[in-house]
Structure formats: C-alpha cells, structure tokens
Enzyme design. Structure first.
Site, PDB file in Angstrom:
ATOM      1  N   ASP A 166       2.626   5.438  31.638  1.00  0.00           N
ATOM      2  CA  ASP A 166       2.776   4.176  31.004  1.00  0.00           C
ATOM      3  C   ASP A 166       3.757   4.460  29.688  1.00  0.00           C
ATOM      4  O   ASP A 166       4.809   3.616  29.418  1.00  0.00           O
ATOM      5  CB  ASP A 166       2.011   3.109  30.869  1.00  0.00           C
ATOM      6  CG  ASP A 166       1.372   3.001  32.244  1.00  0.00           C
ATOM      7  OD1 ASP A 166       2.020   3.232  33.230  1.00  0.00           O
ATOM      8  OD2 ASP A 166      -0.028   2.664  32.135  1.00  0.00           O
ATOM      9  N   THR A 220      -4.835   8.924  30.207  1.00  0.00           N
ATOM     10  CA  THR A 220      -4.783   7.445  30.659  1.00  0.00           C
ATOM     11  C   THR A 220      -3.659   6.931  30.127  1.00  0.00           C
ATOM     12  O   THR A 220      -3.454   6.900  28.849  1.00  0.00           O
ATOM     13  CB  THR A 220      -6.053   6.843  30.407  1.00  0.00           C
ATOM     14  OG1 THR A 220      -7.316   7.217  30.807  1.00  0.00           O
ATOM     15  CG2 THR A 220      -6.102   5.243  31.238  1.00  0.00           C
ATOM     16  N   ARG A 278      -4.588  11.520  22.428  1.00  0.00           N
ATOM     17  CA  ARG A 278      -5.511  10.474  21.879  1.00  0.00           C
ATOM     18  C   ARG A 278      -6.169   9.889  22.966  1.00  0.00           C
ATOM     19  O   ARG A 278      -5.594   9.588  23.966  1.00  0.00           O
ATOM     20  CB  ARG A 278      -4.836   9.691  20.710  1.00  0.00           C
ATOM     21  CG  ARG A 278      -4.191  10.496  19.481  1.00  0.00           C
ATOM     22  CD  ARG A 278      -3.647   9.458  18.410  1.00  0.00           C
ATOM     23  NE  ARG A 278      -2.426   8.887  18.700  1.00  0.00           N
ATOM     24  CZ  ARG A 278      -1.812   8.278  17.760  1.00  0.00           C
ATOM     25  NH1 ARG A 278      -1.982   8.413  16.512  1.00  0.00           N
ATOM     26  NH2 ARG A 278      -0.585   7.862  18.147  1.00  0.00           N
TER      27      ARG A 278
END
Ligand code: ADP
Length: 306
Positions: free
Chosen positions: A255, A251, A288
């Site tokens: 970005d 996720t 992470r």
C-alpha cells in the site's frame, strides 16, 4: 511540479495485529502476543502514504460510528488527507486480523464492515479534473470499482488499479488501468495460474496482454518490474531493485508502494521514476511496525536510505 490530486477510493480498517511463532494449521490454536490495534485498510493506507509525502490527496470511504472509526479518521486526516468524503455509517468499522511471524511476513483476514457501504451511489458524484489520479483496490464492493473506473477514465483521470485482494476484473476496468499494480500472488490469480509464476518479464507481458496501458508487478524483497507499451506497440520492461532492509513488518508495504507511486504520477513523474520512489517508501514501511504508522514523510524519505 504539478499539483494534480490523488483521489483514493477504498477501504479503511482497524488492523488487529498479533505476533505468532507460526501460522495456525487446520484445527490448531496458536497463542500469540497481546493484540495491538492500529489504523490500516488498503485504501486508507495508500491515501496516508501519499498524504505523508506531502501530496494533495483525498480519501473516499466509510468507517463505523465507533472508536476504530475515530482512530482511522484521525490517522487519515493527520496525514494531511482531505476527508470530506469519508463517511461515518451505522455498520462497524472494517477490521483486519493480522498474524505476523518472526520473518516479518503476515497472514490477514478482513471483516469488511463499513467498507461494504462504499457503493455506487457514493462515487456517482465524484468530479474529475484532467490529470487527477484515481486509485482503487478491491477491499470495497467490486460493482463500485467497475462503475467508477471507466467513468473516471473517460473524464480524464489517470487510474491506478491495485487488484488486491485479487479478483477477476472486467475488460474496461483493466483497459483503464495505467498502471495495473499487483503482487505475485495477485498476478497468479489474474492470469489464472495455479503452479506459481515463472519469469517476471514474461509475467508482466502477459499482464499487459489483459489490456492495461502499463503494469507494475511487485516482488517483495526482490523489488518490482514495470512494463509499458510505446506508441508503436513495443513492450518495454524495467526491473527496479528493492532497498536492502531488515524486514520488521511487511504489513502495508504494498500500500505504501501504491500510494507513493500514485503521488509520483500525479506530480508528473514518468512511471520508472515513480516506481523508484515507491520502492524507497515501501522499504521504510517494512523497516517499521504497523501500516500507516510506518510510512515516511518526505523529510524522512530524503534524510535516510533504508
Ligand atoms: P504486498 O505487500 O502487496 O504483498 P510486496 O510484498 O510485493 O507487496 O511488496 C511491495 C513492495 O514493498 C516491493 O515492491 C518492495 O519495493 C517493498 N518490499 C516488500 N518487502 C520488502 C523487503 N523485505 N525488503 C525491501 N523492500 C520490500
């Protein structure tokens, strides 16, 4: 090193993350883990990624007058990002429902909420200095992007267009992009393909034919390919390999990549070098949990090789 600004105009979302064994099929209900809420949204993620690396960064966006909005404001400003243009509006903060499967891959549904308020009026008065880097993605209304990008470009800003989630873009937005950044499925959509992309080199060339000055295609664990035209119109492509890491949670990897890339460009790095650093930053992010919470500081980046 130049001190040009990175200005990210985009979304801020509360990420509601649930681990599942598998994605639900049509009509299926899947029991998952307890939900964890953390700061996310493509725009806010990109601003935080660049801010944590020590950049001069501003974020332009909207959150609701609620706990999620406060969480986001704290996370963005905590990364050293200027939040003067982060508005609190009377609509709930945007929310992303994120399902993570054991291989670290995710599926996401976004409820835009306050992000819908990032409208043309809000970006009308932004001022640009030559060398500034404007970063946009498509989780805010498309008319805002189409209004803003050509203006900022004309005013001398370098524009990074991350066409995510993918949507067809007008030619003047594509022509201002330097680079256009997409992942494989976004490239698929922009090129109007349905059968999956073949041949990364050919794909970046086709993307370049859409009008951008340069293109970066991200390839997940396979890294990224960049393409740009030289003064004579000849196309140069470069493949940058991803770092080998165990994917814990992808996720916000894209970005982190876009934020770091944009900072590199604002600091005067050539595209190859900015992509190389972005690849290292994104590797930290996949190793992470979380989006913004997983992004490295400049010290963390130089102190380890994930
Ligand atoms: P998005 O997150 O937008 O779908 P990608 O999956 O292409 O984009 O990932 C963006 C970048 O993150 C890649 O170019 C790569 O540098 C890095 N990355 C993503 N997944 C991995 C992985 N499993 N291992 C190492 N790096 C990764």
């Amino acid at each position: 090193m130049s001190t040009a600004r990175v200005v990210v105009v985009g979304s801020a979302n509360a990420d509601v993350v649930v681990d599942v064994d598998h994605r639900p099929a049509d009509g299926e209900t899947v029991l998952g883990s307890d939900a964890v809420v953390s700061p996310g949204g493509k725009g806010a993620n990109q601003a935080v990624a660049a801010g944590r690396l020590g950049g001069r960064v501003a974020f332009v966006g909207c959150v609701g007058d609620d706990a999620n909005g406060q969480m986001l404001r704290a996370s963005i400003s905590g990364a050293g990002v200027d939040v003067t243009a982060l508005r609190t509006v009377d609509v709930p903060t945007g929310t992303a429902i994120i399902l993570i499967t054991p291989d670290g891959e995710n599926s996401i549904v976004v409820a835009p909420g306050a992000n819908r308020r990032v409208d043309e009026a809000m970006v009308e008065d932004l001022e640009w200095e030559r060398g500034d880097v404007l970063v946009v993605q498509l989780e805010i209304p498309l008319p805002t992007v189409t209004h803003l990008v050509p203006r900022a470009h004309r005013a001398g800003a370098r524009v990074v267009v991350n066409a995510a989630p993918a949507a067809p873009l007008p030619r003047d937005v594509l022509q201002a992009a330097d680079p256009l950044v997409v992942n494989e499925s976004e490239a698929d959509l922009l090129l109007g393909r349905t059968a999956g992309l073949q041949g990364e080199d050919g794909v970046v060339r086709e993307l370049l034919d859409l009008g951008p000055r340069s293109v970066v295609l991200t390839l997940g664990a396979r890294g990224a390919v960049l393409a740009e035209r030289d003064r004579n119109g000849a196309v140069r492509t470069v493949h940058v390999a991803a770092h080998r890491v165990t994917a814990v949670d992808t996720t916000g990897a894209g970005d982190a990549f876009v934020g770091a890339l944009s900072l590199g460009l604002a600091q005067g790095e050539p595209l190859d070098q900015a992509v190389t650093r972005a690849t290292a930053v994104a590797a930290h992010a996949v190793g992470r949990r979380g989006a913004q919470d997983s992004y490295p500081t400049a010290d963390e980046l130089s102190g380890s090789t994930p």
